[in-house]
Design an enzyme around this catalytic site. Sequence first.
Site, PDB file in Angstrom:
ATOM      1  N   ASP A  37       0.856  -1.180   0.000  1.00  0.00           N
ATOM      2  CA  ASP A  37       0.000   0.000   0.000  1.00  0.00           C
ATOM      3  C   ASP A  37       0.898   1.238   0.000  1.00  0.00           C
ATOM      4  O   ASP A  37       1.727   1.403   0.903  1.00  0.00           O
ATOM      5  CB  ASP A  37      -0.876  -0.013   1.254  1.00  0.00           C
ATOM      6  CG  ASP A  37      -1.832   1.181   1.323  1.00  0.00           C
ATOM      7  OD1 ASP A  37      -1.697   2.116   0.506  1.00  0.00           O
ATOM      8  OD2 ASP A  37      -2.697   1.178   2.216  1.00  0.00           O
ATOM      9  N   GLU A  87      30.084   6.770   5.396  1.00  0.00           N
ATOM     10  CA  GLU A  87      30.132   5.330   5.629  1.00  0.00           C
ATOM     11  C   GLU A  87      30.061   4.601   4.289  1.00  0.00           C
ATOM     12  O   GLU A  87      29.812   3.394   4.251  1.00  0.00           O
ATOM     13  CB  GLU A  87      29.019   4.880   6.565  1.00  0.00           C
ATOM     14  CG  GLU A  87      27.615   5.207   6.125  1.00  0.00           C
ATOM     15  CD  GLU A  87      26.569   4.715   7.108  1.00  0.00           C
ATOM     16  OE1 GLU A  87      26.298   3.501   7.120  1.00  0.00           O
ATOM     17  OE2 GLU A  87      26.028   5.549   7.873  1.00  0.00           O
ATOM     18  N   CYS A 119      26.177   7.014  10.532  1.00  0.00           N
ATOM     19  CA  CYS A 119      25.627   8.308  10.140  1.00  0.00           C
ATOM     20  C   CYS A 119      26.151   9.464  10.983  1.00  0.00           C
ATOM     21  O   CYS A 119      25.782  10.621  10.746  1.00  0.00           O
ATOM     22  CB  CYS A 119      24.098   8.266  10.224  1.00  0.00           C
ATOM     23  SG  CYS A 119      23.362   7.028   9.135  1.00  0.00           S
ATOM     24  N   THR A 160      14.063   3.152   2.332  1.00  0.00           N
ATOM     25  CA  THR A 160      14.872   4.165   3.026  1.00  0.00           C
ATOM     26  C   THR A 160      16.236   4.336   2.370  1.00  0.00           C
ATOM     27  O   THR A 160      17.204   4.719   3.022  1.00  0.00           O
ATOM     28  CB  THR A 160      15.044   3.818   4.517  1.00  0.00           C
ATOM     29  OG1 THR A 160      15.781   2.600   4.646  1.00  0.00           O
ATOM     30  CG2 THR A 160      13.706   3.668   5.198  1.00  0.00           C
ATOM     31  N   SER A 209      16.782  -0.570  15.958  1.00  0.00           N
ATOM     32  CA  SER A 209      17.498   0.672  15.681  1.00  0.00           C
ATOM     33  C   SER A 209      16.648   1.888  16.026  1.00  0.00           C
ATOM     34  O   SER A 209      17.148   2.878  16.571  1.00  0.00           O
ATOM     35  CB  SER A 209      17.915   0.713  14.207  1.00  0.00           C
ATOM     36  OG  SER A 209      18.786   1.798  13.969  1.00  0.00           O
ATOM     37  N   HIS A 241      18.589  13.683  12.897  1.00  0.00           N
ATOM     38  CA  HIS A 241      19.089  12.776  11.866  1.00  0.00           C
ATOM     39  C   HIS A 241      17.875  12.114  11.213  1.00  0.00           C
ATOM     40  O   HIS A 241      16.964  11.641  11.896  1.00  0.00           O
ATOM     41  CB  HIS A 241      20.002  11.723  12.491  1.00  0.00           C
ATOM     42  CG  HIS A 241      20.310  10.596  11.565  1.00  0.00           C
ATOM     43  ND1 HIS A 241      20.849  10.805  10.312  1.00  0.00           N
ATOM     44  CD2 HIS A 241      20.142   9.252  11.694  1.00  0.00           C
ATOM     45  CE1 HIS A 241      20.999   9.638   9.709  1.00  0.00           C
ATOM     46  NE2 HIS A 241      20.580   8.687  10.514  1.00  0.00           N
ATOM     47  N   LYS A 250       9.339  10.847  15.166  1.00  0.00           N
ATOM     48  CA  LYS A 250       9.337  10.101  16.424  1.00  0.00           C
ATOM     49  C   LYS A 250      10.264  10.762  17.438  1.00  0.00           C
ATOM     50  O   LYS A 250       9.980  10.770  18.641  1.00  0.00           O
ATOM     51  CB  LYS A 250       9.753   8.656  16.167  1.00  0.00           C
ATOM     52  CG  LYS A 250       8.731   7.861  15.362  1.00  0.00           C
ATOM     53  CD  LYS A 250       9.208   6.440  15.103  1.00  0.00           C
ATOM     54  CE  LYS A 250       8.168   5.658  14.290  1.00  0.00           C
ATOM     55  NZ  LYS A 250       8.609   4.267  14.004  1.00  0.00           N
ATOM     56  N   ASN A 285      17.527   8.909   2.159  1.00  0.00           N
ATOM     57  CA  ASN A 285      18.526   8.775   3.217  1.00  0.00           C
ATOM     58  C   ASN A 285      19.908   9.181   2.716  1.00  0.00           C
ATOM     59  O   ASN A 285      20.414   8.621   1.760  1.00  0.00           O
ATOM     60  CB  ASN A 285      18.541   7.319   3.700  1.00  0.00           C
ATOM     61  CG  ASN A 285      19.304   7.142   4.994  1.00  0.00           C
ATOM     62  OD1 ASN A 285      19.951   8.058   5.481  1.00  0.00           O
ATOM     63  ND2 ASN A 285      19.204   5.947   5.555  1.00  0.00           N
ATOM     64  N   SER A 318      24.401   4.725  13.941  1.00  0.00           N
ATOM     65  CA  SER A 318      24.199   3.374  14.475  1.00  0.00           C
ATOM     66  C   SER A 318      25.516   2.762  14.898  1.00  0.00           C
ATOM     67  O   SER A 318      26.581   3.095  14.375  1.00  0.00           O
ATOM     68  CB  SER A 318      23.523   2.495  13.421  1.00  0.00           C
ATOM     69  OG  SER A 318      22.196   2.919  13.198  1.00  0.00           O
TER      70      SER A 318
END
Length: 398
Positions: A37, A87, A119, A160, A209, A241, A250, A285, A318
């Site tokens: 979806d 990275e 990152c 992402t 994560s 970030h 979030k 990203n 991370s």
Amino acid sequence: MNNVTNALPSIGIDRISMFTPNFYLDIRELAKARGVDPDKFTIGIGQEQQAVIPSSQDAVTMGASAALRLRDDIDDEKLGLVILGTESGVDASKAGALYIHELLHLPHSVRVVEMKEACFGGTAGLLAARDYVAAHPERQALVIASDIARYGLNTGGEVTQGGGAVAMLVTANPRILEIEPHTAVYSESIQDFWRPVYTDEAQARGKYSTEQYLAFFENVWKDYTRATNRKADDFAAFLYHLPYTKMGAKGLKKLLEIDNVSQENEQVLKNRFETSIQYSKRVGNLYTASLYLGLLSLFENDETIDAGDKLALFSYGSGAVGELFAGRVVEGFRDFLYISEHHELLDNRRQVDVQEYESIFNDAVPYSAEDYSTNPSYYCGQFVLTDVTGMERHYSAR
């Protein structure tokens, strides 16, 4: 209030520029091709478009293209440090920054290095540059964050992906953003995301994560407020970030849970967060550059930001390292942005369909000793990787 005092003179971002390649994929088309979806990608993840990176573009070429716009502001007599945070390194030994140094014809009397911590590398470079200029106020430092996010076709992380670069010139008495010396940092060895040296595709534990990202943010924010006696209402905006834009949302939600934010400022923070993610929605990203793409998006899409406004910036890499620092917007900052150039860059890209995207994705520089030539049909930007011959990479200006 125990205010944080800046070193004199102030130090920070004097110029800032971005680059992303000339091709993009509509996330809705990707969702349909994967039997998902589209709302799951556009609303659940918060993405609309994704940069598609041909093999002629890598952390070096994209970083050089982003930094080229700053070349006229770089004083060869004052430049003392060049840092590439990535990275997506092209060599396990030689710093990609040295290739950029050559492409930009930078002076030889400079320190040139590459920094890696997922990152977080771009922030590590920026804060190291700030410290360097604090010790040498007459000098300049060039910091480049450049990355390609690859998770593989038809994988959980595919939505992402993305790629691009942000370049920043760090000086005393900057014309865009003063960076305060106090930061709050938290580091811990965890296994939420990693990429073995024998592949260009990342491995991730997505739910874990996300949990760690939010936990690290809470740790550094509480540490920062204890040290400074500041609270969320002291800031005009929070930059996060952005591996995908919903992750930043979030982070903002977590802030509103743990800090007593006034009703008026809560709406201001939400509105400015929305402007800070506009570029990321279209590019995807950028790993080390994602936080600074958000900063650019805020500056170039939000007319309410004003001189003297304080910004909080949260960086997360991370593995993991999280750090929070603050900046103050400088009077006249808009005069030193590249707003029209960046809008033109994004608006003039060519959309590819899913089949062409998959073809471009699969035509990657091999992780082997075989010779390889890139496809001139997908050359873009000011610099390209033309080939890898005898295990040596060859770059060219266009």
